[in-house]
Motif scaffolding. Structure first.
Motif, PDB file in Angstrom:
ATOM      1  N   VAL A  89      41.143  47.151  35.452  1.00 37.90           N
ATOM      2  CA  VAL A  89      40.921  45.851  36.099  1.00 37.90           C
ATOM      3  C   VAL A  89      40.934  44.739  35.057  1.00 37.90           C
ATOM      4  O   VAL A  89      40.775  44.982  33.854  1.00 37.90           O
ATOM      5  N   THR A 162      44.156  42.541  44.637  1.00 38.48           N
ATOM      6  CA  THR A 162      45.315  41.665  44.834  1.00 38.48           C
ATOM      7  C   THR A 162      46.580  42.497  45.038  1.00 38.48           C
ATOM      8  O   THR A 162      46.613  43.695  44.754  1.00 38.48           O
ATOM      9  N   VAL A 184      39.170  42.132  38.989  1.00 45.89           N
ATOM     10  CA  VAL A 184      40.365  42.098  39.833  1.00 45.89           C
ATOM     11  C   VAL A 184      41.280  43.254  39.458  1.00 45.89           C
ATOM     12  O   VAL A 184      41.492  43.550  38.288  1.00 45.89           O
ATOM     13  N   VAL A 209      40.460  45.910  31.089  1.00 46.89           N
ATOM     14  CA  VAL A 209      41.415  45.947  29.981  1.00 46.89           C
ATOM     15  C   VAL A 209      41.834  44.547  29.521  1.00 46.89           C
ATOM     16  O   VAL A 209      42.527  44.398  28.521  1.00 46.89           O
TER      17      VAL A 209
HETATM   18  N1  HPA Z   1      44.790  41.520  37.544  1.00 51.17           N
HETATM   19  C1  HPA Z   1      45.083  42.468  38.453  1.00 51.17           C
HETATM   20  N2  HPA Z   1      45.094  43.770  38.157  1.00 51.17           N
HETATM   21  C2  HPA Z   1      44.793  44.135  36.907  1.00 51.17           C
HETATM   22  C3  HPA Z   1      44.469  43.195  35.916  1.00 51.17           C
HETATM   23  C4  HPA Z   1      44.459  41.829  36.251  1.00 51.17           C
HETATM   24  O1  HPA Z   1      44.180  40.942  35.422  1.00 51.17           O
HETATM   25  N3  HPA Z   1      44.228  43.899  34.779  1.00 51.17           N
HETATM   26  C5  HPA Z   1      44.380  45.217  35.083  1.00 51.17           C
HETATM   27  N4  HPA Z   1      44.725  45.362  36.371  1.00 51.17           N
END
Ligand code: HPA
Length: 250
Positions: A89, A162, A184, A209
């Protein structure tokens, strides 16, 4: 098979860095089509655990293209009743930094057009209770395993899902923050809802991450952050999963 026979891991980005030792593969088909890959049996610590890479083994399936229904159905058919989503995320909340783990307790759906129910085809519409989308006991076990592994873990938070595959705009992340999202990602839904329809217990261990869009420090880039934290974070995730599987064997 030693270990928790009814447990499975659905694994997202960073699969390679987890370094799973695959000991068996089982190809399977479902009424919804093929799942993302064969069901893999991996050695995790002293146990063997069913694993399913949701983007495929070669990471070729984008978040909106994943056949979530086939994935969950295939696991259910194989006797899985407890499922852990391993997700990466972007961090939105100030107390979540890249490299941290999070065990979210809520979800908000910003996706569209993803087949998200097993009901409907025979005319029976299903309205599952989804007020609490995650299993409390699995969440506790995940948080305990993360602490035991020495990881920094945020033990709650809302995961905004998303559509992808593009990353968000800064304004979209501002909106998610106003909505109360702490993180997210692109894949928690409809996975969690389909697990609930099947009566499967489900929770997520998320690895942050990157800082989400508009929150990246001036000295960094979003892809630089992802590159920096994905491999190292997933190696830490492996230690967490080893402890989790051990705890859930009992
Ligand atoms: N946005 C959506 N999904 C993700 C992100 C992000 O910044 N980083 C890792 N998965």
């Amino acid at each position: 098979m030693t270990g928790a026979r009814d447990l499975a891991l659905v694994i997202g980005s960073g699969l390679e860095a987890l370094g799973l030792e695959i000991v068996a593969r089982s190809s399977t088909h479902t009424p919804y089509g093929p799942p993302s890959s064969a069901l893999l049996t991996a050695k995790i610590g002293a146990s063997r655990v069913l694993c399913l890479p949701r983007h495929g083994e070669a990471h070729t399936i984008a978040p909106h293209e994943i056949n979530y229904r086939a994935n969950l159905w295939a696991l259910w058919q194989h006797g899985v009743r407890r499922c852990i989503g391993v997700n990466v995320v972007g961090a939105i909340a100030a107390d979540l930094a890249p490299g941290d783990l999070a065990v979210p307790d809520q979800l908000i759906d910003y996706t569209w057009g993803r087949p998200g129910t097993f009901g409907g085809a025979d005319g029976r519409v299903v309205h599952v209770d989804f007020a609490e989308p995650f299993d409390a006991e699995l969440r506790r076990a995940l948080a305990a395993a993360a602490r035991a592994a020495g990881a920094r873990v945020v033990e709650d938070g809302t995961y905004g899902v998303t559509q992808g595959p593009r990353l968000e705009t800064a304004a979209e992340i501002d909106r998610l923050e106003r909505d109360g999202c702490a993180m997210v990602g692109m894949t928690a839904l409809p996975e969690a809802a389909l697990a609930r329809e099947l009566g499967m217990r489900y929770a997520i261990c998320a690895l942050a991450v990157n800082h989400a869009a508009g929150r990246i420090p001036a000295s960094a880039t979003i892809h630089g952050e992802i590159e920096r934290h994905l491999g190292e974070g997933m190696r830490r995730m492996r230690g967490v999963l080893e402890r989790l599987v051990e705890a859930l064997r009992a």
